[in-house]
Design a protein around this motif. Structure first.
Motif, mmCIF file in Angstrom:
data_model
loop_
_atom_site.group_PDB
_atom_site.id
_atom_site.type_symbol
_atom_site.label_atom_id
_atom_site.label_comp_id
_atom_site.label_asym_id
_atom_site.label_seq_id
_atom_site.Cartn_x
_atom_site.Cartn_y
_atom_site.Cartn_z
ATOM 1 N N LYS A 164 0.790 -1.231 0.000
ATOM 2 C CA LYS A 164 0.000 0.000 0.000
ATOM 3 C C LYS A 164 0.829 1.291 0.000
ATOM 4 C CE LYS A 164 -3.470 -2.447 2.727
ATOM 5 N NZ LYS A 164 -2.795 -3.693 3.028
ATOM 6 N N ALA A 165 2.138 1.199 0.082
ATOM 7 C CA ALA A 165 2.987 2.392 0.214
ATOM 8 C C ALA A 165 3.167 3.107 -1.115
ATOM 9 C CB ALA A 165 4.357 1.999 0.765
ATOM 10 N N PRO A 166 3.202 4.438 -1.093
ATOM 11 C CA PRO A 166 3.473 5.178 -2.327
ATOM 12 C C PRO A 166 4.960 5.157 -2.719
ATOM 13 C CG PRO A 166 3.076 6.694 -0.521
ATOM 14 C CD PRO A 166 2.829 5.310 0.006
ATOM 15 N N LYS A 167 5.848 4.987 -1.745
ATOM 16 C CA LYS A 167 7.292 5.026 -1.990
ATOM 17 C C LYS A 167 7.833 3.606 -2.142
ATOM 18 C CE LYS A 167 9.893 6.244 1.494
ATOM 19 N NZ LYS A 167 10.622 6.993 2.521
ATOM 20 N N THR A 168 8.753 3.412 -3.109
ATOM 21 C CA THR A 168 9.343 2.093 -3.300
ATOM 22 C C THR A 168 10.593 1.935 -2.440
ATOM 23 O OG1 THR A 168 10.871 2.652 -5.092
ATOM 24 C CG2 THR A 168 8.588 2.131 -5.714
ATOM 25 N N TYR A 169 10.995 0.695 -2.273
ATOM 26 C CA TYR A 169 12.211 0.404 -1.508
ATOM 27 C C TYR A 169 13.447 1.012 -2.171
ATOM 28 C CZ TYR A 169 13.597 -3.136 -4.906
ATOM 29 O OH TYR A 169 13.994 -3.770 -6.056
ATOM 30 N N LEU A 203 0.626 0.518 10.102
ATOM 31 C CA LEU A 203 0.968 1.227 8.870
ATOM 32 C C LEU A 203 0.508 2.683 8.920
ATOM 33 C CD1 LEU A 203 0.076 -1.494 6.202
ATOM 34 C CD2 LEU A 203 2.339 -0.905 7.120
ATOM 35 N N LEU A 204 -0.696 2.923 9.389
ATOM 36 C CA LEU A 204 -1.219 4.289 9.465
ATOM 37 C C LEU A 204 -0.391 5.161 10.402
ATOM 38 C CD1 LEU A 204 -5.072 3.643 9.448
ATOM 39 C CD2 LEU A 204 -3.688 4.686 7.625
ATOM 40 N N ALA A 205 0.115 4.581 11.471
ATOM 41 C CA ALA A 205 0.921 5.337 12.431
ATOM 42 C C ALA A 205 2.350 5.582 11.938
ATOM 43 C CB ALA A 205 0.959 4.600 13.769
ATOM 44 N N ASN A 206 2.730 4.913 10.842
ATOM 45 C CA ASN A 206 4.120 4.999 10.357
ATOM 46 C C ASN A 206 4.182 5.196 8.842
ATOM 47 O OD1 ASN A 206 5.776 4.195 12.880
ATOM 48 N ND2 ASN A 206 4.126 2.695 12.794
ATOM 49 N N GLN A 207 3.246 5.950 8.292
ATOM 50 C CA GLN A 207 3.133 6.096 6.844
ATOM 51 C C GLN A 207 4.410 6.586 6.178
ATOM 52 O OE1 GLN A 207 -0.507 8.012 5.416
ATOM 53 N NE2 GLN A 207 -1.361 7.687 7.462
ATOM 54 N N ARG A 255 7.366 -0.148 -0.605
ATOM 55 C CA ARG A 255 6.774 -1.259 -1.362
ATOM 56 C C ARG A 255 7.712 -1.714 -2.461
ATOM 57 N NH1 ARG A 255 5.056 0.506 -6.346
ATOM 58 N NH2 ARG A 255 4.836 2.756 -6.515
ATOM 59 N N ILE A 256 7.446 -2.903 -2.951
ATOM 60 C CA ILE A 256 8.120 -3.448 -4.122
ATOM 61 C C ILE A 256 7.183 -3.229 -5.304
ATOM 62 C CG2 ILE A 256 9.001 -5.539 -5.221
ATOM 63 C CD1 ILE A 256 9.485 -6.650 -2.361
ATOM 64 N N PRO A 257 7.643 -2.569 -6.363
ATOM 65 C CA PRO A 257 6.751 -2.333 -7.509
ATOM 66 C C PRO A 257 6.317 -3.644 -8.178
ATOM 67 C CG PRO A 257 8.764 -1.017 -7.679
ATOM 68 C CD PRO A 257 8.956 -1.981 -6.555
ATOM 69 N N MET A 258 5.060 -3.687 -8.562
ATOM 70 C CA MET A 258 4.503 -4.843 -9.275
ATOM 71 C C MET A 258 3.523 -4.326 -10.314
ATOM 72 S SD MET A 258 3.757 -7.532 -6.168
ATOM 73 C CE MET A 258 2.966 -6.311 -5.128
ATOM 74 N N ILE A 259 3.289 -5.111 -11.354
ATOM 75 C CA ILE A 259 2.342 -4.699 -12.385
ATOM 76 C C ILE A 259 0.997 -5.384 -12.176
ATOM 77 C CG2 ILE A 259 4.143 -4.252 -14.091
ATOM 78 C CD1 ILE A 259 3.370 -6.910 -15.418
ATOM 79 N N GLY A 260 -0.006 -4.817 -12.815
ATOM 80 C CA GLY A 260 -1.322 -5.448 -12.847
ATOM 81 C C GLY A 260 -1.964 -5.596 -11.496
#
Length: 166
Positions: free
Chosen positions: A83-88, A113-117, A122-127
């Motif tokens: 769910k993260a907008p930023k990738t590793y 997750l909400l307390a540490n947004q 995340r790891i990018p994935m398609i589809g």
């Protein structure tokens, strides 16, 4: 020397934890397991899973997430989630940081997750891919963090292994 920490929040599948433990041994990474676990960590089950390297693993277990936080005050923690907008790859991993992964069926709890947004990655994935296998995800992110520190504690000091490289 950069030491890294992998944290598994309530892992459910022993084979995944076993694979992650093996990766941690091979990389000199500490493993932290937050209970409840979906399996037993007794000698019989470890042997049955073929984890003959387990005695070489730097592993710590915790009663719950609060126990983990209490015993690691001030820890820099990154939370792996789909769910993260930023990738590793956009993250600069500090020495001695912790990279947390959630249980296979549900990931890291939403309230954590909400307390540490700001520290979610995340790891990018398609589809419509739901997620990658837990042990694969750990390896992908851990090796990026190790690469950022030039694999400094993993070098062979300029010596070749038993293989002759030509």
């Amino acid at each position: 020397m950069a030491r890294l920490n992998i944290v598994l929040h309530e892992p459910e599948i022993p084979a995944n934890t076993g694979n992650i433990g093996r990766t941690c041994v091979a990389t000199g990474t500490r493993l932290h397991l937050i209970e409840p676990l979906g399996f037993f960590l007794n000698e019989k089950s470890i042997k049955r899973a073929g984890m003959d390297y387990w005695q070489d693993l730097d592993v710590t277990t915790y009663l719950d997430y609060e126990d983990f936080l209490k015993k690691n005050p001030g820890a820099k923690i990154y939370y792996a989630t789909t769910k993260a907008p930023k990738t590793y790859a956009e993250t600069a991993f500090e020495e001695d940081c912790f990279i947390m992964f959630g249980k296979e069926s549900a990931g890291i709890p939403e309230e954590i997750l909400l307390a540490n947004q700001e520290n979610c990655i995340r790891i990018p994935m398609i589809g419509e891919s739901r997620s990658l296998n837990l042990s694969n995800s750990v390896a992908i992110i851990l090796y990026e963090a190790l690469r950022q520190h030039n694999f400094e504690h993993m070098k062979l000091n300029g010596q070749l292994t038993k293989y002759e490289w030509k």
